[in-house]
Design a protein around this motif. Structure first.
Motif, PDB file in Angstrom:
ATOM      1  N   UNK A  23      43.430  25.836  29.593  1.00 16.66           N
ATOM      2  CA  UNK A  23      44.356  27.839  29.619  1.00 16.66           C
ATOM      3  C   UNK A  23      44.843  27.509  31.118  1.00 16.66           C
ATOM      4  N   UNK A  24      43.650  27.411  32.186  1.00 19.08           N
ATOM      5  CA  UNK A  24      43.902  27.932  33.662  1.00 19.08           C
ATOM      6  C   UNK A  24      45.584  27.324  34.046  1.00 19.08           C
ATOM      7  N   UNK A  25      45.801  26.045  33.775  1.00 24.30           N
ATOM      8  CA  UNK A  25      46.681  25.611  34.490  1.00 24.30           C
ATOM      9  C   UNK A  25      48.466  25.955  33.608  1.00 24.30           C
ATOM     10  N   UNK A  26      47.673  26.697  32.659  1.00 24.07           N
ATOM     11  CA  UNK A  26      49.767  27.618  31.864  1.00 24.07           C
ATOM     12  C   UNK A  26      49.334  28.370  32.266  1.00 24.07           C
ATOM     13  N   UNK A  27      48.087  28.815  33.760  1.00 28.46           N
ATOM     14  CA  UNK A  27      48.944  30.316  33.905  1.00 28.46           C
ATOM     15  C   UNK A  27      48.236  31.651  33.385  1.00 28.46           C
ATOM     16  N   UNK A  28      46.721  31.352  32.653  1.00 26.52           N
ATOM     17  CA  UNK A  28      45.542  32.784  32.028  1.00 26.52           C
ATOM     18  C   UNK A  28      44.646  32.146  32.958  1.00 26.52           C
ATOM     19  N   UNK A  29      44.482  33.693  33.239  1.00 25.03           N
ATOM     20  CA  UNK A  29      42.654  34.059  33.458  1.00 25.03           C
ATOM     21  C   UNK A  29      41.881  33.177  32.818  1.00 25.03           C
ATOM     22  N   UNK A  30      40.619  33.101  33.107  1.00 25.28           N
ATOM     23  CA  UNK A  30      39.359  32.696  32.575  1.00 25.28           C
ATOM     24  C   UNK A  30      38.550  32.890  33.128  1.00 25.28           C
ATOM     25  N   UNK A  31      37.729  34.056  32.625  1.00 20.96           N
ATOM     26  CA  UNK A  31      36.431  34.815  32.676  1.00 20.96           C
ATOM     27  C   UNK A  31      35.268  33.837  32.384  1.00 20.96           C
ATOM     28  N   UNK A  32      34.754  33.754  33.667  1.00 20.51           N
ATOM     29  CA  UNK A  32      33.360  32.697  32.829  1.00 20.51           C
ATOM     30  C   UNK A  32      32.151  33.856  33.136  1.00 20.51           C
ATOM     31  N   UNK A  33      31.900  33.477  31.847  1.00 23.00           N
ATOM     32  CA  UNK A  33      30.250  34.202  31.454  1.00 23.00           C
ATOM     33  C   UNK A  33      28.722  33.960  32.423  1.00 23.00           C
ATOM     34  N   UNK A  34      29.232  32.926  32.653  1.00 18.11           N
ATOM     35  CA  UNK A  34      28.105  31.898  33.787  1.00 18.11           C
ATOM     36  C   UNK A  34      27.796  32.063  35.205  1.00 18.11           C
ATOM     37  N   UNK A  35      29.777  32.173  35.619  1.00 16.88           N
ATOM     38  CA  UNK A  35      29.426  32.658  36.803  1.00 16.88           C
ATOM     39  C   UNK A  35      29.187  34.592  36.909  1.00 16.88           C
ATOM     40  N   UNK A  93      26.457  40.973  32.412  1.00 18.86           N
ATOM     41  CA  UNK A  93      27.803  39.636  32.152  1.00 18.86           C
ATOM     42  C   UNK A  93      29.100  40.080  31.186  1.00 18.86           C
ATOM     43  N   UNK A  94      28.645  41.599  30.044  1.00 23.53           N
ATOM     44  CA  UNK A  94      29.595  41.511  29.052  1.00 23.53           C
ATOM     45  C   UNK A  94      30.441  42.821  29.761  1.00 23.53           C
ATOM     46  N   UNK A  95      29.310  43.473  30.299  1.00 21.74           N
ATOM     47  CA  UNK A  95      30.636  44.562  31.488  1.00 21.74           C
ATOM     48  C   UNK A  95      31.538  43.811  32.320  1.00 21.74           C
ATOM     49  N   UNK A  96      31.344  42.881  33.577  1.00 18.79           N
ATOM     50  CA  UNK A  96      31.582  42.459  33.852  1.00 18.79           C
ATOM     51  C   UNK A  96      33.199  40.875  32.955  1.00 18.79           C
ATOM     52  N   UNK A  97      32.531  40.592  32.290  1.00 17.63           N
ATOM     53  CA  UNK A  97      33.881  40.057  31.272  1.00 17.63           C
ATOM     54  C   UNK A  97      34.856  41.461  31.344  1.00 17.63           C
ATOM     55  N   UNK A  98      34.594  42.669  30.360  1.00 16.23           N
ATOM     56  CA  UNK A  98      35.426  43.038  29.901  1.00 16.23           C
ATOM     57  C   UNK A  98      36.676  43.386  31.080  1.00 16.23           C
ATOM     58  N   UNK A  99      35.757  43.929  32.293  1.00 20.94           N
ATOM     59  CA  UNK A  99      36.249  44.326  33.344  1.00 20.94           C
ATOM     60  C   UNK A  99      37.146  43.511  34.100  1.00 20.94           C
ATOM     61  N   UNK A 100      37.024  42.090  33.594  1.00 22.80           N
ATOM     62  CA  UNK A 100      38.522  41.207  34.715  1.00 22.80           C
ATOM     63  C   UNK A 100      39.308  39.970  33.588  1.00 22.80           C
ATOM     64  N   UNK A 101      38.687  40.661  32.099  1.00 19.34           N
ATOM     65  CA  UNK A 101      39.931  40.623  31.630  1.00 19.34           C
ATOM     66  C   UNK A 101      40.677  41.496  31.117  1.00 19.34           C
ATOM     67  N   UNK A 102      40.542  42.538  31.343  1.00 17.23           N
ATOM     68  CA  UNK A 102      40.993  44.058  30.926  1.00 17.23           C
ATOM     69  C   UNK A 102      42.381  43.670  32.420  1.00 17.23           C
ATOM     70  N   UNK A 103      41.845  43.621  33.656  1.00 20.83           N
ATOM     71  CA  UNK A 103      42.395  43.282  34.496  1.00 20.83           C
ATOM     72  C   UNK A 103      43.476  42.181  35.082  1.00 20.83           C
ATOM     73  N   UNK A 104      43.090  41.716  34.539  1.00 23.44           N
ATOM     74  CA  UNK A 104      43.736  40.693  34.570  1.00 23.44           C
ATOM     75  C   UNK A 104      45.079  40.025  33.884  1.00 23.44           C
ATOM     76  N   UNK A 105      46.028  39.453  35.357  1.00 23.49           N
ATOM     77  CA  UNK A 105      47.588  39.445  34.861  1.00 23.49           C
ATOM     78  C   UNK A 105      47.450  38.633  33.437  1.00 23.49           C
ATOM     79  N   UNK A 106      49.233  38.662  33.030  1.00 24.00           N
ATOM     80  CA  UNK A 106      48.964  37.819  31.976  1.00 24.00           C
ATOM     81  C   UNK A 106      49.320  38.899  30.686  1.00 24.00           C
ATOM     82  N   UNK A 107      50.217  37.718  29.567  1.00 24.80           N
ATOM     83  CA  UNK A 107      50.004  38.232  28.163  1.00 24.80           C
ATOM     84  C   UNK A 107      48.764  38.360  27.861  1.00 24.80           C
ATOM     85  N   UNK A 108      48.198  37.633  28.304  1.00 26.75           N
ATOM     86  CA  UNK A 108      46.670  37.280  27.179  1.00 26.75           C
ATOM     87  C   UNK A 108      45.410  36.979  28.339  1.00 26.75           C
ATOM     88  N   UNK A 109      44.297  36.971  28.063  1.00 25.42           N
ATOM     89  CA  UNK A 109      42.743  36.684  29.100  1.00 25.42           C
ATOM     90  C   UNK A 109      42.071  35.814  28.022  1.00 25.42           C
TER      91      UNK A 109
END
Length: 204
Positions: A23-35, A93-109
């Motif tokens: 998905x990242x290779x297609x330009x989609x931002x991926x927020x990682x719960x492990x990180x 973790x939930x708060x970080x993922x939600x923030x990262x997805x909301x701020x991600x560029x592109x059509x979806x995250x």
């Protein structure tokens, strides 16, 4: 800002990381719960201070960071200790993922959450519009684990058994990638889903 968010999950050694990279290779931002989980208890963080308050200073390494091996020892086989730790880490973790997805560029995250089923699925993550499960037969998971981690079959089976079952994961899935073929097959599946998710995001 991505207004459409997809949760990506799957069992251990099912191929979630490879799917995320595709998905990242297609330009989609991926927020990682492990990180995000590592950041939640990073040295000097409020999360780590809370863990120390709950479990004592002997779960710290000499440099003041979390001694992950010691922490695993404390919570392994102790449900109440594990739940105490999860109550500290998971909301962050939930708060970080939600923030990262909301701020991600592109059509979806995408939010990559290995334990999405185990932590409550849609109840824990109501802001995810769709769940994608990467599925693989247990025999395939076992073989990959043995090869990847250099462990024996008994330990591989224990690691698989510690997670939700295939049936439980598939029960929350909107989309499924059965990852038992080649990397090219996987990339074709991801490309098809990418087109679908872009259409969903455009209509949202």
């Amino acid at each position: 800002m991505a207004a459409y968010c997809v949760g990506l999950t799957g069992g251990i050694a099912s191929g979630k990381t490879a799917v995320g990279r595709a998905f990242e290779a297609l330009g989609i931002a991926v927020a990682d719960a492990d990180l995000a989980a590592r950041e939640a208890v990073a040295a000097g963080s409020a999360g780590l201070a809370e863990v120390v308050a709950a479990f004592g200073p002997d779960i710290l390494a000499t440099d003041g960071s979390l001694d992950r091996a010691a922490m695993r020892q404390r919570v392994f086989g102790d449900d109440s200790a594990r739940k105490r730790l999860e109550a500290i880490v998971h909301p962050r973790v939930r708060e970080t993922l939600m923030r990262q997805c909301a701020q991600a560029p592109g059509a979806y995250a995408i939010a990559a959450i290995p334990l999405l089923t185990e932590v409550g699925g849609r109840i824990a993550y109501p802001w995810l519009q769709r769940f994608l499960v990467v599925d693989a037969p247990v025999e395939t998971q076992r073989a990959r684990l043995i090869q990847r981690d250099g462990i024996d079959a008994a330990l591989a089976d224990k690691m698989i058994a510690a997670q939700a079952t295939r049936e439980q994961r598939l029960a929350i899935a909107d989309d499924v990638i059965v990852n038992n073929g080649s990397l090219d097959d996987l990339q074709r599946h991801v490309a098809a889903l990418d087109a679908r998710y872009r259409a969903f995001a455009g209509a949202a």
